[in-house]
Design a protein around this motif. Structure first.
Motif, PDB file in Angstrom:
ATOM      1  N   LEU A 265      11.986  16.747   0.974  1.00  4.66           N
ATOM      2  CA  LEU A 265      11.258  17.062   2.204  1.00  4.66           C
ATOM      3  C   LEU A 265      11.857  18.226   2.976  1.00  4.66           C
ATOM      4  CD1 LEU A 265      10.635  13.356   3.219  1.00  4.66           C
ATOM      5  CD2 LEU A 265       8.833  14.992   2.741  1.00  4.66           C
TER       6      LEU A 265
ATOM      7  N   ARG B 230       7.106  -1.396   7.469  1.00  5.07           N
ATOM      8  CA  ARG B 230       6.088  -0.363   7.616  1.00  5.07           C
ATOM      9  C   ARG B 230       6.770   0.992   7.746  1.00  5.07           C
ATOM     10  NH1 ARG B 230       1.262  -3.425   8.210  1.00  5.07           N
ATOM     11  NH2 ARG B 230       1.998  -5.268   7.092  1.00  5.07           N
ATOM     12  N   ILE B 231       6.420   1.900   6.852  1.00  3.54           N
ATOM     13  CA  ILE B 231       7.011   3.240   6.851  1.00  3.54           C
ATOM     14  C   ILE B 231       5.880   4.246   6.959  1.00  3.54           C
ATOM     15  CG2 ILE B 231       8.391   4.890   5.524  1.00  3.54           C
ATOM     16  CD1 ILE B 231       9.804   2.501   4.221  1.00  3.54           C
ATOM     17  N   ASP B 232       6.019   5.146   7.892  1.00  6.77           N
ATOM     18  CA  ASP B 232       4.982   6.146   8.176  1.00  6.77           C
ATOM     19  C   ASP B 232       5.137   7.349   7.225  1.00  6.77           C
ATOM     20  OD1 ASP B 232       2.903   7.413   9.535  1.00  6.77           O
ATOM     21  OD2 ASP B 232       3.932   7.520  11.453  1.00  6.77           O
ATOM     22  N   ASN B 233       4.468   8.428   7.541  1.00  4.37           N
ATOM     23  CA  ASN B 233       4.424   9.615   6.684  1.00  4.37           C
ATOM     24  C   ASN B 233       5.722  10.424   6.726  1.00  4.37           C
ATOM     25  OD1 ASN B 233       1.755   8.862   6.443  1.00  4.37           O
ATOM     26  ND2 ASN B 233       0.970  10.463   7.781  1.00  4.37           N
TER      27      ASN B 233
ATOM     28  N   ILE C  52       0.862  -1.187   0.000  1.00  4.20           N
ATOM     29  CA  ILE C  52       0.000   0.000   0.000  1.00  4.20           C
ATOM     30  C   ILE C  52       0.892   1.229   0.000  1.00  4.20           C
ATOM     31  CG2 ILE C  52      -1.809   1.275   1.216  1.00  4.20           C
ATOM     32  CD1 ILE C  52      -2.613  -1.326   2.576  1.00  4.20           C
TER      33      ILE C  52
ATOM     34  N   GLU D  18       4.080  -1.173   3.498  1.00  5.11           N
ATOM     35  CA  GLU D  18       3.194  -0.013   3.508  1.00  5.11           C
ATOM     36  C   GLU D  18       4.065   1.239   3.625  1.00  5.11           C
ATOM     37  OE1 GLU D  18      -0.146  -0.789   6.009  1.00  5.11           O
ATOM     38  OE2 GLU D  18      -0.956   1.231   5.758  1.00  5.11           O
TER      39      GLU D  18
ATOM     40  N   TRP E  72       4.189  -7.713  10.921  1.00 10.58           N
ATOM     41  CA  TRP E  72       3.147  -6.759  11.277  1.00 10.58           C
ATOM     42  C   TRP E  72       1.824  -7.116  10.633  1.00 10.58           C
ATOM     43  CZ3 TRP E  72       4.554  -3.655  15.016  1.00 10.58           C
ATOM     44  CH2 TRP E  72       5.892  -3.280  15.138  1.00 10.58           C
TER      45      TRP E  72
ATOM     46  N   SER F 263       0.722  16.134   6.337  1.00 11.33           N
ATOM     47  CA  SER F 263      -0.144  14.943   6.373  1.00 11.33           C
ATOM     48  C   SER F 263      -0.872  14.854   7.706  1.00 11.33           C
ATOM     49  CB  SER F 263       0.670  13.669   6.152  1.00 11.33           C
ATOM     50  OG  SER F 263       1.595  13.476   7.193  1.00 11.33           O
TER      51      SER F 263
ATOM     52  N   ASN G 124       8.916  16.238  -2.713  1.00 12.56           N
ATOM     53  CA  ASN G 124       8.098  16.671  -1.583  1.00 12.56           C
ATOM     54  C   ASN G 124       8.719  17.806  -0.769  1.00 12.56           C
ATOM     55  OD1 ASN G 124       6.005  14.963  -2.210  1.00 12.56           O
ATOM     56  ND2 ASN G 124       6.718  13.299  -0.916  1.00 12.56           N
TER      57      ASN G 124
ATOM     58  N   ALA H  43       2.120   8.598   3.688  1.00 16.17           N
ATOM     59  CA  ALA H  43       1.820   9.798   2.912  1.00 16.17           C
ATOM     60  C   ALA H  43       3.037  10.713   2.837  1.00 16.17           C
ATOM     61  CB  ALA H  43       0.649  10.546   3.552  1.00 16.17           C
TER      62      ALA H  43
ATOM     63  N   ALA I 131       9.996  -1.133  11.273  1.00 13.71           N
ATOM     64  CA  ALA I 131       8.926  -0.128  11.274  1.00 13.71           C
ATOM     65  C   ALA I 131       9.544   1.238  11.530  1.00 13.71           C
ATOM     66  CB  ALA I 131       7.894  -0.445  12.343  1.00 13.71           C
ATOM     67  N   ILE I 132       9.173   2.199  10.714  1.00 14.60           N
ATOM     68  CA  ILE I 132       9.806   3.524  10.731  1.00 14.60           C
ATOM     69  C   ILE I 132       8.714   4.568  10.904  1.00 14.60           C
ATOM     70  CG2 ILE I 132      11.122   5.167   9.346  1.00 14.60           C
ATOM     71  CD1 ILE I 132      12.380   2.708   7.912  1.00 14.60           C
TER      72      ILE I 132
ATOM     73  N   PHE J 134      -0.826   5.092  11.476  1.00 11.84           N
ATOM     74  CA  PHE J 134       0.253   4.097  11.470  1.00 11.84           C
ATOM     75  C   PHE J 134      -0.057   3.079  12.564  1.00 11.84           C
ATOM     76  CE2 PHE J 134       4.969   3.160  12.020  1.00 11.84           C
ATOM     77  CZ  PHE J 134       5.159   2.687  10.736  1.00 11.84           C
TER      78      PHE J 134
ATOM     79  N   ALA K  34       3.168   9.790  -1.658  1.00 10.30           N
ATOM     80  CA  ALA K  34       4.452   9.082  -1.595  1.00 10.30           C
ATOM     81  C   ALA K  34       5.149   9.191  -2.948  1.00 10.30           C
ATOM     82  CB  ALA K  34       4.237   7.624  -1.214  1.00 10.30           C
TER      83      ALA K  34
ATOM     84  N   HIS L  88       3.391  16.552  10.409  1.00  2.45           N
ATOM     85  CA  HIS L  88       2.737  15.244  10.524  1.00  2.45           C
ATOM     86  C   HIS L  88       1.864  15.225  11.771  1.00  2.45           C
ATOM     87  CE1 HIS L  88       2.029  10.979  10.857  1.00  2.45           C
ATOM     88  NE2 HIS L  88       2.521  11.003  12.077  1.00  2.45           N
TER      89      HIS L  88
ATOM     90  N   HIS M 276       0.685   5.199   0.244  1.00  3.20           N
ATOM     91  CA  HIS M 276      -0.266   6.235   0.616  1.00  3.20           C
ATOM     92  C   HIS M 276      -0.057   7.506  -0.226  1.00  3.20           C
ATOM     93  CE1 HIS M 276      -2.291   4.042   3.764  1.00  3.20           C
ATOM     94  NE2 HIS M 276      -1.116   3.515   4.074  1.00  3.20           N
TER      95      HIS M 276
ATOM     96  N   HIS N  60      10.311  -6.423   8.090  1.00  7.45           N
ATOM     97  CA  HIS N  60       9.471  -6.165   9.262  1.00  7.45           C
ATOM     98  C   HIS N  60       9.978  -5.033  10.146  1.00  7.45           C
ATOM     99  CE1 HIS N  60       7.436  -9.677   7.900  1.00  7.45           C
ATOM    100  NE2 HIS N  60       8.472 -10.448   8.130  1.00  7.45           N
TER     101      HIS N  60
ATOM    102  N   THR O  56       5.919  10.388   1.885  1.00  7.87           N
ATOM    103  CA  THR O  56       7.253   9.817   2.112  1.00  7.87           C
ATOM    104  C   THR O  56       8.006   9.760   0.788  1.00  7.87           C
ATOM    105  OG1 THR O  56       6.880   8.596   4.145  1.00  7.87           O
ATOM    106  CG2 THR O  56       8.312   7.527   2.537  1.00  7.87           C
TER     107      THR O  56
END
Lengths: 337, 337, 337
Positions: free
Chosen positions: B233, A229-232, A170, A207, C191, C213, B211, A210, A247-248, C182, A175, C235, A172, A245, A212
């Motif tokens: 960014l 998993r990478i956040d915004n 996914i 994932e 995850w 975001s 971005n 947004a 996560a950021i 997130f 990105a 964010h 967002h 696996h 990113t």
């Protein structure tokens, strides 16, 4: 959609304590749950809300079951169990196969007939869109990009070029994957751009948040492992590798060629220098500065919590005079001998 | 595309040591180079890989030539030389002049017939697109914006209004240039928006990352000098001025009206207060806090590297009690006299 | 557009000192003002420029009026008064009601006939666009989103789903509102995504910056109060609440479920941990780390200003040896008794 507690218990491998015929039609937080809602208790912080919940049932650990005033679904990992049930009750929107008349598809692009290409999306020549993919409104899939099956680009996503996404990813909105790395060579006449010739290789079940940005490799690929998993608003520079696996959280930044292990976790706004190696299972507190290799798992920090500004400024002033303090101690030591 | 070492040496001003007829068809890193690839050695960190490279040839400094097991192209600035050769071998995609049928062009816009306007792009009235420019898919060029010749907006770039870009600039996806500055006046009824009436003036050969956002001036322009490189960014607030050939790494932020000198370099996530003046040739380590004018060139920092959290917390606790330490020293000094 | 000082004084509640017939046709900074321009003096920093201004008139406080060499408009809040006059002289572009032929509107979307939907915008089914709204080029309004009257989405804005915007809001380009929070649950297999089922509720008169975001709530809404101002690249995670009239500068980050009071102000790059409560009227210096609840209004900081790197590194080394310093003091104390 309504489903009985009995069926949920069977499908999601829980022990049911309560009436199997009770129907659930939604999920909700403990505090706000209506009598047709399923809730969950995963951490101690919310334990106090359990006693007064009006939920139809609560997913929880066996050790919390006796304190539950309503039916419960007992599971060793209530949060993950809740996530799976919520996904079952609220599935993402179904793919409507086909290309919107106002999408633009390059002549040589390969788009699966089961994929959905939304309005105002653009798919370049030499792009490949797999089965049941979604390319959202305003998104751009550049040359040399490939989407594995069931991968979704939500709205206004940009895959610049040479980006390979695995299955069930996914991306967002906003990105940008596959932008040029920041490669510049200094000369007496100014910077010369160093062509960025690699790609980005993203595994399955990834994932990306947004706005990113993930740059393609200068030579070779930037690599994001399965299940990451990478956040915004995160920045990942050219040639980084992020292990499976990990996560950021939001607004982290990784300089070029850094290699992150598996199952690492980064709090928000962490900054990581280039050309480092971080081993598996490392956790960084938010805003940490990572400027050396990390070879031992564990939790790391470099953060000062804020204080009222006057008190803080006094402390900074003290810090700046530490040398003087040290000298005064040396003097005392000399005198005392 | 293949080219002989002899021709490369002539075109790019290198001394060739090896067979002039050897043909190069790609570039690669020292470690991974196939026998038809050209590689380069620019820093000591990669020297160990030189001896075992299988590249056809290596661009390097004269002092490294004797250690090179294959042909070499000797040049004082191997990295810049590599950049130029790579650009020659892998030029950016050629412009395909014309307006895509699914692009939207305002009636009064002036678009050069040699420019390419891609699918789903929008060019406003009163915008000017110069020769051989590229306005990528999903990009928006607002009113009062001008693109100098050969400037490229990759996908989903937004030039809001009153933005002037010089020649040969590259705007990466998601960049927003010319957004309103953050100008608000407090009143008892809340904030009143201060209209942002200036523009953004970007010089020639500027590259702006994915971005990144650059606000227009409140009155007068935000100015980005020739040859500036800005990573992903980054935030540049209204009325900032960035001097020629400065380079700004990802996620830096500049508050309003700050003036940056020439050839400055900012590591990632640096924060710069407003209304400052930074002289030429200043380097800031990543995550530095710049809250005062800087009048002397050199390297600056304000970063604590992270540590295991227990050790770190002990240090923070000590720091918070520095006053007590200082008092104990004073007491000792009194007693010792 | 030209207007007399007399009319300005009446309309904007100022005391005029000077010729009521003088016409103003623009605004400008004190230093650069031409003789047909109106300027303003709001802070002490610019007082030195007052004496030499060539402006037609200056908006200022009564206490500065005697030092003004030209006409003046006396007002208790010159900056807000300037903002209102500038907005009067330079109103935002008028809405051109209607849907651009190259915009895409879902069959069940409700779009006010007085709204403007620009080229390459996409409005989903089940979206509601209020009176005199502007949906800019390349913007996406997802399912379940509602725009209050006179709200503007500038170019390439994304409202993902379940986003309610109040009246007169401005969303700057690249802003993404309503992206998934997130939420991830760890399992031995990696995850599991936690479905994000809430929305985002934005009040009236809110401005949200470029490439910012704001995630929707996991359950329940993320809430942005009336009059809030958010700068670029911020964010805001799921389930945060931002109180009325708070202002958040660029690149701040807020972890999930944090509750911010009214009229708070955040300098750039502040990081705020999740599940905190910040009371009303708190100010955070740029880059502060907020990791605990704040219950008292005032200004907070946790920032070390940068220094030349050698001096800084010495200080960091001292800091790391604070324990040793403390032990030496203890030894001295033992010896002195």
């Amino acid at each position: 959609m309504a489903i009985s507690l009995g069926e949920l218990a069977t499908r999601f491998d829980c022990e049911l304590r309560g009436d199997a015929a009770t129907e659930i039609s939604r999920v909700a937080a403990l505090q706000n749950a209506a009598p047709d809602a399923l809730s969950f208790l995963s951490g101690a912080a919310f334990k106090a809300q359990l006693g007064s919940t009006r939920a139809a049932a609560v997913i929880l650990r066996e050790s919390d079951a006796d304190d539950c005033p309503v039916a419960c679904l007992v599971n060793d990992n209530p949060y993950a169990c809740y996530a799976r049930i919520a996904d079952f009750l609220y599935p993402p929107p179904a793919i409507v196969a086909g290309v919107h008349p106002q999408a633009v598809i390059g002549d040589r692009a390969k788009v699966s007939p089961t994929a959905e290409i939304a309005a105002n999306a653009t798919v370049s020549d030499d792009a490949v869109i797999g089965d049941e993919c979604f390319v959202g409104p305003g998104s751009f899939v550049g040359p040399g990009c490939t989407l594995g099956s069931r991968t979704r680009l939500l709205a206004n996503v940009t895959l610049v070029r040479n980006v390979t996404l695995g299955q069930r990813c996914i991306m967002h909105p906003g990105a940008v994957i596959g932008s040029d790395g920041f490669g510049n060579a200094m000369t007496p006449d100014g910077w010369v751009k160093v062509p960025q010739l690699g790609g980005v290789c993203v595994g399955d079940d990834v994932e990306i948040g947004a706005n990113t940005s993930i740059d393609l490799g200068a030579l070779g690929d930037t690599v994001i492992g399965n299940g990451v998993r990478i956040d915004n608003l995160v920045h990942i520079a050219h040639n980084c590798q992020v292990g499976e696996h990990s996560a950021i959280a939001a607004q982290c930044g990784f300089a070029g060629s850094t290699v992150i292990g598996k199952r690492c976790m980064f709090g928000g706004q962490v900054g990581v220098t280039g050309h480092l190696t971080i081993c598996d299972d490392v956790i960084f507190n938010g805003k940490a500065v990572v400027s050396k290799n990390v070879t031992r798992p564990g939790r790391y920090s470099s953060v000062f919590p804020c204080e009222p500004v006057l008190e803080w400024n006094q402390k900074v002033a003290r810090f700046r005079r530490l040398d003087k303090l040290a000298r005064r101690i040396s003097d005392l030591e000399k005198n005392s001998t």
